[in-house]
Design an enzyme around this catalytic site. Structure first.
Site, PDB file in Angstrom:
ATOM      1  CG  ASP A  17     -52.272  31.732-101.761  1.00  0.00           C
ATOM      2  OD1 ASP A  17     -51.724  31.548-103.111  1.00  0.00           O
ATOM      3  OD2 ASP A  17     -51.461  32.276-101.402  1.00  0.00           O
ATOM      4  CD  GLU A  77     -52.070  33.057-106.962  1.00  0.00           C
ATOM      5  OE1 GLU A  77     -50.898  32.520-107.134  1.00  0.00           O
ATOM      6  OE2 GLU A  77     -52.297  33.710-105.856  1.00  0.00           O
ATOM      7  CG  ASP A 149     -49.431  31.998 -97.285  1.00  0.00           C
ATOM      8  OD1 ASP A 149     -49.155  31.682 -98.632  1.00  0.00           O
ATOM      9  OD2 ASP A 149     -48.528  31.820 -96.534  1.00  0.00           O
TER      10      ASP A 149
END
Length: 183
Positions: A17, A77, A149
């Protein structure tokens, strides 16, 4: 790549991420339809440091994660378009640093939108971060809740595992893909 390379025998997935301040990472093992937690954490850059320094920290730390955990596949992502174009640009550069680290490790990289991740893990695309964290804890049988996160990175890895195994198992069941649809 052939479908057999995507089979769910045993794979180790590194989910990322990306962020310019905090980049989350999560590593899972997939054996059949089961998902096992390996590791997760956050790469934190120095607040107020020049962007080039933050990029260096992201690349070096992700390379260390790759060396330590030896993933066979990676999932990242995708960047969403923010209201603030400057913030979107900085996020895109952090994502580029993550992609560079992964490709320098000669790993296959798969990309998923935040909507795809939320749909895969929670079942709906408008899920809150807390819902994603909760489902990551449930799906991986974790004893505690990872930082947001790191949970997002684990969710990205789970998304890849779910999509990858779903496709492989459908093909193993004798279904074929014709014109983009299962038959």
């Amino acid at each position: 790549m052939s479908v057999q390379q995507h089979s769910c025998q045993k794979i180790r997935i590194l989910g990322v991420d990306p962020g310019s301040r905090i980049t989350g990472f999560g590593v899972i093992d997939v054996i059949g339809n089961q998902h096992f937690y390996v590791a997760s954490g956050c790469i934190k850059t120095t607040p107020g440091a020049p962007l080039a320094e933050r990029i260096r920290i992201i690349v070096r730390n992700l390379q260390e994660v790759i060396t330590t955990y030896q993933p066979t596949q990676t999932a990242v992502e995708q960047v969403f378009v923010n209201v603030n174009p400057a913030a979107t640009l900085v996020l895109g550069q952090a994502r580029g640093a993550a992609l560079a680290a992964l490709t320098l490790g000669e790993l296959p990289v798969y990309e998923y939108t935040a909507l795809q991740v939320k749909q895969a893990v929670v079942g709906r695309g408008k899920a809150a971060k807390e819902q994603v964290q909760h489902m990551v804890v449930q799906m991986l049988s974790l004893s505690g809740t990872p930082q947001a996160d790191a949970a997002d990175a684990l969710a990205v890895a789970l998304t890849h595992a779910l999509r990858n195994c779903s496709l492989a198992s459908r093909i193993q069941q004798g279904l074929t893909i014709k014109s983009g649809r299962f038959r």
